[in-house]
Design a protein around this motif. Structure first.
Motif, PDB file in Angstrom:
ATOM      1  N   MET A  73       0.928  -1.298  -0.159  1.00 18.68           N
ATOM      2  CA  MET A  73       0.081  -0.070   0.031  1.00 18.68           C
ATOM      3  C   MET A  73       0.951   1.225  -0.084  1.00 18.68           C
ATOM      4  N   LEU A  74       0.689   2.263  -0.931  1.00 21.30           N
ATOM      5  CA  LEU A  74       1.385   3.319  -1.145  1.00 21.30           C
ATOM      6  C   LEU A  74       0.775   4.298  -0.262  1.00 21.30           C
ATOM      7  N   TYR A  75       1.453   5.013   0.583  1.00 19.37           N
ATOM      8  CA  TYR A  75       0.979   6.135   1.459  1.00 19.37           C
ATOM      9  C   TYR A  75       1.646   7.548   0.859  1.00 19.37           C
ATOM     10  N   VAL A  76       0.686   8.340   0.700  1.00 21.29           N
ATOM     11  CA  VAL A  76       1.002   9.941   0.159  1.00 21.29           C
ATOM     12  C   VAL A  76       0.685  10.853   0.996  1.00 21.29           C
ATOM     13  N   LYS A  77       0.989  12.043   0.736  1.00 24.44           N
ATOM     14  CA  LYS A  77       0.542  13.138   1.416  1.00 24.44           C
ATOM     15  C   LYS A  77       0.161  14.218   0.296  1.00 24.44           C
ATOM     16  N   LEU A  78      -0.981  14.690  -0.030  1.00 24.29           N
ATOM     17  CA  LEU A  78      -1.287  15.962  -0.787  1.00 24.29           C
ATOM     18  C   LEU A  78      -0.696  17.126  -0.209  1.00 24.29           C
ATOM     19  N   LEU A  79      -0.107  18.047  -0.980  1.00 20.64           N
ATOM     20  CA  LEU A  79       0.445  19.343  -0.438  1.00 20.64           C
ATOM     21  C   LEU A  79      -0.090  20.523  -1.357  1.00 20.64           C
ATOM     22  N   GLY A  80       0.082  21.628  -0.678  1.00 21.20           N
ATOM     23  CA  GLY A  80      -0.285  23.017  -1.285  1.00 21.20           C
ATOM     24  C   GLY A  80      -1.827  23.129  -1.333  1.00 21.20           C
ATOM     25  N   SER A  81      -2.231  23.523  -2.373  1.00 24.97           N
ATOM     26  CA  SER A  81      -3.713  23.647  -2.398  1.00 24.97           C
ATOM     27  C   SER A  81      -4.473  22.592  -2.534  1.00 24.97           C
ATOM     28  N   CYS A  82      -3.845  21.393  -2.585  1.00 23.07           N
ATOM     29  CA  CYS A  82      -4.696  20.000  -2.685  1.00 23.07           C
ATOM     30  C   CYS A  82      -5.051  19.758  -1.221  1.00 23.07           C
ATOM     31  N   GLU A  83      -4.197  20.202  -0.347  1.00 21.08           N
ATOM     32  CA  GLU A  83      -4.307  19.908   1.321  1.00 21.08           C
ATOM     33  C   GLU A  83      -6.073  20.407   1.622  1.00 21.08           C
ATOM     34  N   THR A  84      -6.302  21.503   1.186  1.00 23.26           N
ATOM     35  CA  THR A  84      -7.589  21.822   1.759  1.00 23.26           C
ATOM     36  C   THR A  84      -8.579  22.091   0.819  1.00 23.26           C
ATOM     37  N   CYS A  85      -8.430  21.504  -0.703  1.00 23.90           N
ATOM     38  CA  CYS A  85      -9.407  21.786  -1.549  1.00 23.90           C
ATOM     39  C   CYS A  85     -10.472  20.730  -1.232  1.00 23.90           C
ATOM     40  N   PRO A  86     -11.685  21.133  -1.557  1.00 24.03           N
ATOM     41  CA  PRO A  86     -12.867  20.148  -1.335  1.00 24.03           C
ATOM     42  C   PRO A  86     -13.006  18.968  -2.209  1.00 24.03           C
ATOM     43  N   MET A  87     -12.273  19.060  -3.330  1.00 23.91           N
ATOM     44  CA  MET A  87     -12.289  18.232  -4.225  1.00 23.91           C
ATOM     45  C   MET A  87     -11.244  17.297  -4.194  1.00 23.91           C
ATOM     46  N   SER A  88     -10.147  17.230  -3.244  1.00 24.44           N
ATOM     47  CA  SER A  88      -9.165  16.669  -3.200  1.00 24.44           C
ATOM     48  C   SER A  88      -9.470  15.122  -2.991  1.00 24.44           C
ATOM     49  N   GLY A  89     -10.395  14.586  -2.163  1.00 23.18           N
ATOM     50  CA  GLY A  89     -10.803  13.398  -2.077  1.00 23.18           C
ATOM     51  C   GLY A  89     -11.089  12.753  -3.662  1.00 23.18           C
ATOM     52  N   LEU A  90     -11.775  13.478  -4.508  1.00 21.09           N
ATOM     53  CA  LEU A  90     -12.132  12.979  -5.944  1.00 21.09           C
ATOM     54  C   LEU A  90     -10.850  12.882  -6.633  1.00 21.09           C
ATOM     55  N   THR A  91     -10.153  13.752  -6.601  1.00 19.96           N
ATOM     56  CA  THR A  91      -8.702  13.992  -7.441  1.00 19.96           C
ATOM     57  C   THR A  91      -7.932  12.843  -7.130  1.00 19.96           C
ATOM     58  N   MET A  92      -7.729  12.404  -5.669  1.00 18.11           N
ATOM     59  CA  MET A  92      -7.082  11.438  -5.266  1.00 18.11           C
ATOM     60  C   MET A  92      -7.514   9.853  -5.686  1.00 18.11           C
ATOM     61  N   LYS A  93      -8.869   9.889  -5.540  1.00 16.07           N
ATOM     62  CA  LYS A  93      -9.528   8.536  -5.903  1.00 16.07           C
ATOM     63  C   LYS A  93      -9.568   8.135  -7.417  1.00 16.07           C
TER      64      LYS A  93
END
Length: 73
Positions: A33-53
């Motif tokens: 399992m790869l664990y990553v951290k989203l940074l910058g504007s991705c941290e607080t973006c309401p769409m980050s969950g969709l972008t991630m998946k």
């Protein structure tokens, strides 16, 4: 896991996220399992969950089929 392949796909993902003011950092790999951290504007973006998946995880798993998944921490 092929570290060079991981580096290549993370760079590809990172370039796209940077265009939107974001980024990605690899935290580690455990039990395929790869664990990553989203940074910058991705941290607080309401769409980050969709972008991630729908994009980040899909892109990484296509390049590295030996992984079971990708999780944001």
């Amino acid at each position: 896991m092929d570290k060079e392949a991981l580096d290549r796909v993370i760079e590809k993902v990172s370039e796209k996220l940077k265009a939107e003011g974001g980024g990605i950092e690899v935290i580690g790999v455990k039990n395929d399992m790869l664990y990553v951290k989203l940074l910058g504007s991705c941290e607080t973006c309401p769409m980050s969950g969709l972008t991630m998946k729908n994009w980040v995880e899909k892109t990484i798993l296509e390049a590295l089929p030996s992984l079971k998944g990708v999780k944001a921490v």
